[in-house]
Motif scaffolding. Structure first.
Motif, PDB file in Angstrom:
ATOM      1  N   ASP A   1       0.624  -0.955  -0.249  1.00  0.00           N
ATOM      2  CA  ASP A   1      -0.025  -0.279  -0.245  1.00  0.00           C
ATOM      3  C   ASP A   1       0.777   1.046   0.181  1.00  0.00           C
ATOM      4  OD1 ASP A   1      -2.192  -1.349   0.268  1.00  0.00           O
ATOM      5  OD2 ASP A   1      -2.256  -1.386   1.956  1.00  0.00           O
ATOM      6  N   TRP A   2       1.816   1.439   0.655  1.00  0.00           N
ATOM      7  CA  TRP A   2       2.657   2.174   1.054  1.00  0.00           C
ATOM      8  C   TRP A   2       3.798   2.317  -0.223  1.00  0.00           C
ATOM      9  CZ3 TRP A   2       2.462   6.300   4.022  1.00  0.00           C
ATOM     10  CH2 TRP A   2       1.608   5.942   5.589  1.00  0.00           C
ATOM     11  N   SER A   3       4.056   1.522  -1.102  1.00  0.00           N
ATOM     12  CA  SER A   3       4.430   1.887  -2.407  1.00  0.00           C
ATOM     13  C   SER A   3       4.001   2.081  -2.768  1.00  0.00           C
ATOM     14  CB  SER A   3       4.899   0.285  -2.942  1.00  0.00           C
ATOM     15  OG  SER A   3       6.372  -0.075  -1.996  1.00  0.00           O
ATOM     16  N   LEU A   4       2.780   1.713  -3.193  1.00  0.00           N
ATOM     17  CA  LEU A   4       1.605   1.944  -4.395  1.00  0.00           C
ATOM     18  C   LEU A   4       1.444   3.164  -3.835  1.00  0.00           C
ATOM     19  CD1 LEU A   4      -0.555  -0.899  -4.496  1.00  0.00           C
ATOM     20  CD2 LEU A   4       1.165   0.051  -5.885  1.00  0.00           C
ATOM     21  N   THR A   5       1.123   4.190  -2.964  1.00  0.00           N
ATOM     22  CA  THR A   5       1.154   5.811  -2.609  1.00  0.00           C
ATOM     23  C   THR A   5       1.789   6.630  -2.892  1.00  0.00           C
ATOM     24  OG1 THR A   5      -0.308   4.715  -0.835  1.00  0.00           O
ATOM     25  CG2 THR A   5      -0.081   6.890  -0.679  1.00  0.00           C
ATOM     26  N   VAL A   6       3.271   6.092  -2.795  1.00  0.00           N
ATOM     27  CA  VAL A   6       4.178   6.305  -3.369  1.00  0.00           C
ATOM     28  C   VAL A   6       4.739   6.647  -4.653  1.00  0.00           C
ATOM     29  CG1 VAL A   6       7.050   7.184  -3.812  1.00  0.00           C
ATOM     30  CG2 VAL A   6       5.621   5.998  -0.712  1.00  0.00           C
ATOM     31  N   LEU A   7       4.438   5.965  -5.271  1.00  0.00           N
ATOM     32  CA  LEU A   7       4.167   6.241  -6.975  1.00  0.00           C
ATOM     33  C   LEU A   7       3.127   6.624  -7.319  1.00  0.00           C
ATOM     34  CD1 LEU A   7       4.505   2.045  -8.073  1.00  0.00           C
ATOM     35  CD2 LEU A   7       6.151   3.948  -8.450  1.00  0.00           C
ATOM     36  N   LEU A   8       1.847   7.165  -7.040  1.00  0.00           N
ATOM     37  CA  LEU A   8       1.068   7.425  -7.257  1.00  0.00           C
ATOM     38  C   LEU A   8       1.039   8.856  -7.057  1.00  0.00           C
ATOM     39  CD1 LEU A   8      -1.731   8.114  -7.959  1.00  0.00           C
ATOM     40  CD2 LEU A   8      -2.984   8.137  -5.526  1.00  0.00           C
ATOM     41  N   LEU A   9       1.290   9.600  -5.822  1.00  0.00           N
ATOM     42  CA  LEU A   9       2.137  10.790  -5.688  1.00  0.00           C
ATOM     43  C   LEU A   9       3.751  10.989  -6.609  1.00  0.00           C
ATOM     44  CD1 LEU A   9       2.359  10.887  -1.740  1.00  0.00           C
ATOM     45  CD2 LEU A   9       0.608  12.069  -2.384  1.00  0.00           C
ATOM     46  N   LEU A  10       4.200  10.201  -7.099  1.00  0.00           N
ATOM     47  CA  LEU A  10       5.102  10.706  -7.550  1.00  0.00           C
ATOM     48  C   LEU A  10       4.540  10.749  -9.003  1.00  0.00           C
ATOM     49  CD1 LEU A  10       8.163  11.140  -7.931  1.00  0.00           C
ATOM     50  CD2 LEU A  10       8.741   8.732  -8.491  1.00  0.00           C
ATOM     51  N   GLY A  11       3.851  10.285  -9.315  1.00  0.00           N
ATOM     52  CA  GLY A  11       3.387  10.040 -11.076  1.00  0.00           C
ATOM     53  C   GLY A  11       2.706  11.350 -11.139  1.00  0.00           C
ATOM     54  N   ILE A  12       1.715  11.948 -10.022  1.00  0.00           N
ATOM     55  CA  ILE A  12       1.015  13.161  -9.869  1.00  0.00           C
ATOM     56  C   ILE A  12       2.308  14.393  -9.578  1.00  0.00           C
ATOM     57  CG2 ILE A  12      -0.316  14.777  -8.267  1.00  0.00           C
ATOM     58  CD1 ILE A  12      -1.699  12.199  -7.592  1.00  0.00           C
ATOM     59  N   THR A  13       2.999  14.249  -9.120  1.00  0.00           N
ATOM     60  CA  THR A  13       4.294  15.400  -8.955  1.00  0.00           C
ATOM     61  C   THR A  13       5.086  15.654 -10.427  1.00  0.00           C
ATOM     62  OG1 THR A  13       4.656  14.981  -6.465  1.00  0.00           O
ATOM     63  CG2 THR A  13       6.118  16.116  -7.815  1.00  0.00           C
ATOM     64  N   LEU A  14       5.680  14.235 -10.874  1.00  0.00           N
ATOM     65  CA  LEU A  14       6.044  14.142 -12.511  1.00  0.00           C
ATOM     66  C   LEU A  14       5.434  15.087 -13.024  1.00  0.00           C
ATOM     67  CD1 LEU A  14       8.159  11.238 -12.847  1.00  0.00           C
ATOM     68  CD2 LEU A  14       9.054  12.959 -12.177  1.00  0.00           C
ATOM     69  N   PHE A  15       3.771  14.435 -13.477  1.00  0.00           N
ATOM     70  CA  PHE A  15       2.919  14.787 -14.169  1.00  0.00           C
ATOM     71  C   PHE A  15       2.682  16.757 -14.040  1.00  0.00           C
ATOM     72  CE2 PHE A  15      -1.861  16.371 -15.239  1.00  0.00           C
ATOM     73  CZ  PHE A  15      -1.593  16.415 -16.558  1.00  0.00           C
TER      74      PHE A  15
ATOM     75  N   LYS B   1       3.703  22.490 -16.395  1.00  0.00           N
ATOM     76  CA  LYS B   1       4.834  23.438 -15.842  1.00  0.00           C
ATOM     77  C   LYS B   1       5.509  23.510 -16.934  1.00  0.00           C
ATOM     78  CE  LYS B   1       6.922  26.315 -11.961  1.00  0.00           C
ATOM     79  NZ  LYS B   1       7.882  26.368 -13.912  1.00  0.00           N
ATOM     80  N   VAL B   2       6.996  22.805 -17.342  1.00  0.00           N
ATOM     81  CA  VAL B   2       8.018  23.086 -18.290  1.00  0.00           C
ATOM     82  C   VAL B   2       6.968  23.701 -19.475  1.00  0.00           C
ATOM     83  CG1 VAL B   2       9.884  21.513 -19.510  1.00  0.00           C
ATOM     84  CG2 VAL B   2       9.422  21.871 -17.191  1.00  0.00           C
ATOM     85  N   THR B   3       5.939  22.616 -19.962  1.00  0.00           N
ATOM     86  CA  THR B   3       5.284  22.877 -21.452  1.00  0.00           C
ATOM     87  C   THR B   3       4.865  24.172 -21.505  1.00  0.00           C
ATOM     88  OG1 THR B   3       5.244  20.737 -20.902  1.00  0.00           O
ATOM     89  CG2 THR B   3       4.002  21.778 -22.965  1.00  0.00           C
ATOM     90  N   MET B   4       4.367  24.915 -20.012  1.00  0.00           N
ATOM     91  CA  MET B   4       3.365  26.054 -20.287  1.00  0.00           C
ATOM     92  C   MET B   4       3.830  27.289 -20.064  1.00  0.00           C
ATOM     93  SD  MET B   4      -0.365  25.480 -20.575  1.00  0.00           S
ATOM     94  CE  MET B   4      -0.049  27.007 -20.579  1.00  0.00           C
ATOM     95  N   ASP B   5       5.162  26.818 -19.197  1.00  0.00           N
ATOM     96  CA  ASP B   5       6.979  27.933 -19.825  1.00  0.00           C
ATOM     97  C   ASP B   5       7.294  28.141 -20.791  1.00  0.00           C
ATOM     98  OD1 ASP B   5       6.143  28.584 -16.488  1.00  0.00           O
ATOM     99  OD2 ASP B   5       7.677  27.505 -15.828  1.00  0.00           O
ATOM    100  N   ARG B   6       7.826  27.101 -21.302  1.00  0.00           N
ATOM    101  CA  ARG B   6       8.222  27.293 -22.509  1.00  0.00           C
ATOM    102  C   ARG B   6       7.435  27.833 -23.707  1.00  0.00           C
ATOM    103  NH1 ARG B   6      12.374  24.433 -24.762  1.00  0.00           N
ATOM    104  NH2 ARG B   6      12.481  22.985 -23.296  1.00  0.00           N
ATOM    105  N   VAL B   7       5.774  27.300 -23.759  1.00  0.00           N
ATOM    106  CA  VAL B   7       5.441  28.412 -24.887  1.00  0.00           C
ATOM    107  C   VAL B   7       4.998  29.542 -24.189  1.00  0.00           C
ATOM    108  CG1 VAL B   7       2.504  27.867 -24.941  1.00  0.00           C
ATOM    109  CG2 VAL B   7       3.810  25.959 -24.695  1.00  0.00           C
ATOM    110  N   THR B   8       4.763  30.267 -22.622  1.00  0.00           N
ATOM    111  CA  THR B   8       4.996  31.376 -22.208  1.00  0.00           C
ATOM    112  C   THR B   8       6.199  31.827 -22.674  1.00  0.00           C
ATOM    113  OG1 THR B   8       3.326  30.995 -20.440  1.00  0.00           O
ATOM    114  CG2 THR B   8       4.586  32.559 -20.529  1.00  0.00           C
ATOM    115  N   ALA B   9       7.552  31.876 -22.963  1.00  0.00           N
ATOM    116  CA  ALA B   9       8.387  32.511 -23.265  1.00  0.00           C
ATOM    117  C   ALA B   9       8.455  32.469 -24.495  1.00  0.00           C
ATOM    118  CB  ALA B   9       9.283  31.044 -22.284  1.00  0.00           C
TER     119      ALA B   9
END
Length: 383
Positions: free
Chosen positions: A134-148, A153-161
Motif C-alpha cells: 500500500d505504501w509503495s502504491l501511494t508513493v508511486l501515485l504521488l510521484l506520478g502526480i508530481t511528475l505530471f 509547468k515546464v510545457t506552459m513555461d516554454r510556451v509562454t517564454a
C-alpha cells in the motif's frame, strides 16, 4: 417459435454459445458446402440439414437476432431448471406408483430464545493497517502526480517564454527597444537559460542601459548553451567589446581570438582585436596584421570601408616607425572624409614626429577649425 434447450441453432452449426461472429461465419460456410443438395443428388435428408444450417446462420449471423435468441435460450433453460426442481421436491402426500407416501415426521424444535439468553457482543473496530505494498502504491501515485505537474509547468513555461520572445523580436525590429527589453526579461523569467533571449537582452543592455557589465554576464550565460559556431562567434565578439569597455584588454583579446577560431570570416573580430592589441596592449606588429586582415576581408566582401580602422592602422604604422605608410593611410581617409578633424590632428602628430613642425602646426589649426578640440593643446605650442 422458442427453441428447446436440447436442440438449438448453436448445435446445428456445431459452435459454442460464446463463439465469435467470425467463427460462426466460418462454420456456416463449411456446413453449406457439406450439405448442399447438389452434392447429394437431391437427397431430402441433406436438404433438411442444409435448410437448418441456413436458418441457424440467419439468426446467429445477425447481432440483434442473436441477442434475442440467446435471451430466449436462457429463458427456456430457466423454465426447464424450475421444472426439474419441482419434480425433485414433490409434496409428501404425492402418490408414487399409486402408493401414498407416509406423512413426514414433525420437526422438533425448541421455543425461540428469550432476550435474556441472547448475548450481543460489539464487534471491535479494526484499525486500517497499511502494508508495504500500500505504501509503495501511494508513493508511486504521488510521484506520478508530481511528475505530471512538473511536465505541465515546464510545457506552459516554454510556451509562454517562446511567445514573449517572439513579441520581443517584433518590438526589437520596430525599434521599440524598451518594450523589447521588457518582453525579453519576461522570457528569461520562464526560461532562464534560453540563449537567443540572453543574446538579445545583452545587446539591449548595451543599446538601452549602456551597461557593459550586465551585457557581459548575459553573453557569458548564453555561451554556456549549445548553438551554432557562427552565433557563438558573434556573441564572443560582442563579449570582447564589453570587456574592452570594462577595461579588461586581456580578456577582450581572448574573446576576440575565440570568435575568430569559430568563424574566420568575422572581420569585425579581427578589427576589434587589432585595435585592442594596439591601443590597450601595445602590440603594434600583431595589431597591424589583424587590422590589415580585417580591412582586406571587408574589401573582398564589397562592404563600406570602416575609415576609423584605417586611421588606427595608420597609428600602427606610426608606432612601427613606418611613417610614409602611415601618412598614406591618413590621406586615404582624407580623400573619403575631407572634413575629419581627427585625421588632420593625426597628420599633425606625424609631421611633428618627423621634424616638420610647420606642417604639424598647420594640421593642428585645421583640426581645430573642423571642431576637433583635442588638437587645442598641441596647437598652443605652435608659434
Amino acid at each position: 417459435m422458442v427453441p428447446s434447450v436440447s436442440q438449438n441453432h448453436y448445435q446445428v452449426l456445431g459452435v459454442a454459445p460464446t463463439a465469435a461472429a467470425a467463427e460462426i461465419k466460418r462454420a456456416y460456410r463449411q456446413l453449406v458446402v457439406r450439405y448442399h443438395p447438389d452434392k447429394h443428388g437431391g437427397d431430402v435428408r441433406y436438404e433438411d440439414q442444409f435448410k437448418a444450417v441456413a436458418v441457424a446462420y440467419g439468426i446467429l449471423g445477425d447481432p440483434g437476432r442473436r441477442a434475442t435468441y440467446d435471451f430466449q435460450l436462457a429463458q427456456a433453460a430457466r423454465r426447464a431448471e424450475e421444472l426439474r426442481r419441482q419434480q425433485q421436491h414433490r409434496p409428501a402426500a404425492q402418490h408414487v406408483y399409486g402408493v401414498p407416501m407416509p406423512p413426514p415426521a414433525p420437526l422438533r424444535t425448541r421455543p425461540p430464545a428469550g432476550s435474556r439468553e441472547r448475548h450481543y457482543q460489539r464487534i471491535p473496530r479494526q484499525r486500517a493497517r497499511f502494508t508495504r505494498r500500500d505504501w509503495s502504491l501511494t508513493v508511486l501515485l504521488l510521484l506520478g502526480i508530481t511528475l505530471f505537474a512538473l511536465a505541465v509547468k515546464v510545457t506552459m513555461d516554454r510556451v509562454t517564454a517562446n511567445s514573449n520572445y517572439e513579441d520581443g523580436l517584433r518590438a526589437y525590429g520596430r525599434g521599440q527597444l524598451a518594450a523589447a527589453y521588457s518582453f525579453l526579461e519576461e522570457t528569461l523569467h520562464f526560461r532562464p537559460s534560453y540563449a537567443p533571449a540572453l543574446r538579445r537582452l545583452a545587446e539591449l543592455e548595451l543599446l538601452v542601459n549602456h551597461d557593459p557589465r550586465a551585457a557581459r554576464a548575459d553573453f557569458q550565460a548564453a555561451l554556456l548553451e549549445p548553438q551554432s559556431h557562427r552565433d557563438a562567434a558573434d556573441m564572443l565578439y560582442r563579449l570582447g567589446r564589453c570587456e574592452t569597455e570594462l577595461g579588461l584588454p586581456r580578456s577582450a583579446e581572448f574573446s576576440y581570438t575565440r570568435a575568430i577560431s569559430l568563424d574566420t570570416a568575422l572581420s569585425a573580430a579581427y578589427l576589434a582585436r587589432g585595435k585592442a592589441r594596439l591601443l590597450d596592449l601595445n602590440l603594434p606588429g600583431l595589431a597591424l596584421a589583424d587590422l590589415s586582415h580585417g580591412l582586406a576581408q571587408r574589401q573582398r566582401a564589397n562592404v563600406p570601408t570602416p575609415w576609423a580602422y584605417v586611421q588606427i592602422r595608420g597609428l600602427a604604422y606610426t608606432a612601427l616607425g613606418r611613417y610614409d605608410e602611415a601618412r598614406a593611410e591618413y590621406f586615404r581617409v582624407l580623400q573619403a572624409r575631407p572634413r575629419d578633424g581627427r585625421t588632420h590632428f593625426l597628420l599633425g602628430r606625424l609631421a611633428a614626429q618627423t621634424g616638420n613642425k610647420r606642417a604639424a602646426c598647420e594640421f593642428y589649426r585645421r583640426a581645430l577649425k573642423l571642431g576637433y578640440e583635442y588638437a587645442r593643446t598641441a596647437e598652443e605650442s605652435c608659434p
